[in-house]
Design a protein around this motif. Sequence first.
Motif, short mmCIF file in Angstrom:
data_model
loop_
_atom_site.label_atom_id
_atom_site.label_comp_id
_atom_site.label_asym_id
_atom_site.label_seq_id
_atom_site.Cartn_x
_atom_site.Cartn_y
_atom_site.Cartn_z
N ARG A 239 13.12 -7.42 4.39
CA ARG A 239 13.84 -6.46 5.22
C ARG A 239 12.96 -5.28 5.63
O ARG A 239 13.07 -4.76 6.72
CB ARG A 239 15.07 -5.96 4.47
N SER A 240 12.07 -4.86 4.71
CA SER A 240 11.20 -3.71 5.00
C SER A 240 9.83 -4.12 5.54
O SER A 240 8.95 -3.28 5.69
CB SER A 240 11.00 -2.88 3.73
N VAL B 265 2.01 -9.29 2.78
CA VAL B 265 3.18 -8.71 3.45
C VAL B 265 2.96 -7.22 3.65
O VAL B 265 2.69 -6.49 2.69
CB VAL B 265 4.46 -8.96 2.62
N ASP B 266 3.06 -6.78 4.89
CA ASP B 266 2.95 -5.36 5.22
C ASP B 266 4.36 -4.77 5.22
O ASP B 266 5.21 -5.22 5.99
CB ASP B 266 2.30 -5.17 6.59
N ILE B 267 4.58 -3.78 4.38
CA ILE B 267 5.92 -3.22 4.26
C ILE B 267 5.94 -1.74 4.61
O ILE B 267 4.94 -1.03 4.44
CB ILE B 267 6.50 -3.43 2.83
N LYS B 268 7.06 -1.29 5.08
CA LYS B 268 7.28 0.12 5.41
C LYS B 268 8.74 0.43 5.04
O LYS B 268 9.62 0.26 5.87
CB LYS B 268 7.03 0.36 6.89
N PRO B 269 8.96 0.85 3.79
CA PRO B 269 10.33 1.01 3.30
C PRO B 269 11.18 2.02 4.07
O PRO B 269 12.40 1.89 4.12
CB PRO B 269 10.12 1.46 1.85
N ILE C 106 11.04 5.37 7.37
CA ILE C 106 10.30 5.95 8.49
C ILE C 106 9.17 6.84 7.97
O ILE C 106 8.09 6.91 8.55
CB ILE C 106 11.26 6.73 9.40
N GLU C 107 9.42 7.54 6.87
CA GLU C 107 8.43 8.47 6.33
C GLU C 107 7.31 7.77 5.56
O GLU C 107 6.28 8.36 5.30
CB GLU C 107 9.11 9.49 5.40
N SER C 108 7.55 6.51 5.18
CA SER C 108 6.59 5.82 4.34
C SER C 108 5.42 5.28 5.15
O SER C 108 5.63 4.82 6.28
CB SER C 108 7.27 4.64 3.62
N PRO C 109 4.23 5.30 4.56
CA PRO C 109 3.12 4.61 5.23
C PRO C 109 3.30 3.10 5.05
O PRO C 109 4.09 2.64 4.22
CB PRO C 109 1.89 5.10 4.45
N ILE C 110 2.58 2.35 5.83
CA ILE C 110 2.60 0.90 5.67
C ILE C 110 1.70 0.52 4.50
O ILE C 110 0.56 0.97 4.42
CB ILE C 110 2.12 0.19 6.96
N SER C 111 2.23 -0.27 3.61
CA SER C 111 1.43 -0.76 2.49
C SER C 111 1.43 -2.27 2.51
O SER C 111 2.31 -2.90 3.10
CB SER C 111 1.98 -0.24 1.15
N ARG C 112 0.43 -2.85 1.88
CA ARG C 112 0.26 -4.30 1.90
C ARG C 112 0.36 -4.84 0.49
O ARG C 112 -0.28 -4.33 -0.44
CB ARG C 112 -1.08 -4.65 2.52
#
Length: 119
Positions: A29-30, A95-99, A101-107
């Motif tokens: 989902r994220s 998987v690139d996730i962004k939980p 709007i404020e979060s950076p993208i993490s892998r």
Amino acid sequence: QAQVAESGGGLVQAGGSLRLSCVNSRGLRSSVAVNWYRQAPGNERELVARLPSGGTATYGDSVLGRFTISRDKETVYLQMNDLKSEDTAVYYCAVDIKPSIESPISRIWGQGTQVTVSS
């Protein structure tokens, strides 16, 4: 912490097919994108396919026309057809996730699954 797991690797003859699966323990989902990479002994890790959420898949030149990345609910697949000996490698899902709007993208990387193509 979310975990990514790949499955579906194995030994196949040249010209054969395999389908790899990738799941994230917390779902997709994220996720903003799911990527398949591979790494053969002595080689750098290379991008095989990438599927952005709601976007168009892209492929590495060496697999274009033979591999297909797709998503069905919470699982991402890599269908590999017409396999060649040079496709032998460990295949990783990332998987690139962004939980939020404020979060950076993490892998998040999986542990990898071995694909061996015999000639």
